[in-house]
Enzyme design. Structure first.
Site, PDB file in Angstrom:
ATOM      1  N   SER A 107      48.081  46.513  37.802  1.00 52.85           N
ATOM      2  CA  SER A 107      47.794  45.363  38.663  1.00 52.85           C
ATOM      3  C   SER A 107      48.965  44.385  38.722  1.00 52.85           C
ATOM      4  CB  SER A 107      46.519  44.645  38.214  1.00 52.85           C
ATOM      5  OG  SER A 107      46.666  44.095  36.929  1.00 52.85           O
ATOM      6  N   LYS A 117      41.917  36.110  37.164  1.00 51.24           N
ATOM      7  CA  LYS A 117      43.358  35.992  37.434  1.00 51.24           C
ATOM      8  C   LYS A 117      43.658  34.755  38.276  1.00 51.24           C
ATOM      9  CE  LYS A 117      44.038  40.878  36.797  1.00 51.24           C
ATOM     10  NZ  LYS A 117      44.262  42.186  37.337  1.00 51.24           N
TER      11      LYS A 117
END
Length: 125
Positions: free
Chosen positions: A17, A62
């Site tokens: 990611s 995030k």
């Protein structure tokens, strides 16, 4: 053409990611343009060999971490828009992207204070 040696240190890279941000950092270092202009951005997304950005998990966390770290802009995979819309922290600008090239364009527009589009809300696509 000029010859050069590049050393890439992958210590601390957290997995696939981080692909978009790693790639973006390389573009920033290998081109004359300053993509950040001293401003803080964050983002996430997998990336393939053609520069396509793919979705990731945990985007809600995030985005919060990015805002807590002082990010002004967060670039997110377009395919994560439903999660972004559901969890976008107030005050954090989030812009969806589909490719590395599109991400560079977004940052160029952001530097020029050009308005950017966020994730479409359900029914807006």
């Amino acid at each position: 053409r000029s010859d050069f040696t590049a050393t890439v240190n992958l210590d601390g890279i957290g997995g696939p990611s981080a692909g978009l941000m790693l790639s973006l950092g390389m573009v920033d270092k290998l081109t004359p343009a300053d993509l950040l202009g001293g401003r803080r951005i964050a983002g996430t997304g997998t990336i393939d060999g053609d520069g396509n950005v793919g979705p990731i998990g945990g985007i809600d966390k995030k985005m919060i971490a990015a805002q807590d770290a002082g990010a002004e802009l967060f670039v997110a995979p377009y395919d994560n828009c439903s999660e972004v819309v559901a969890a976008q922290p107030e005050g954090l600008q989030v812009v969806p992207v589909r490719t590395l090239d599109e991400t560079v364009t977004v940052l160029t527009k952001w530097q020029a204070n050009t308005p950017l589009s966020g994730c479409p809300r359900t029914g807006d696509e």
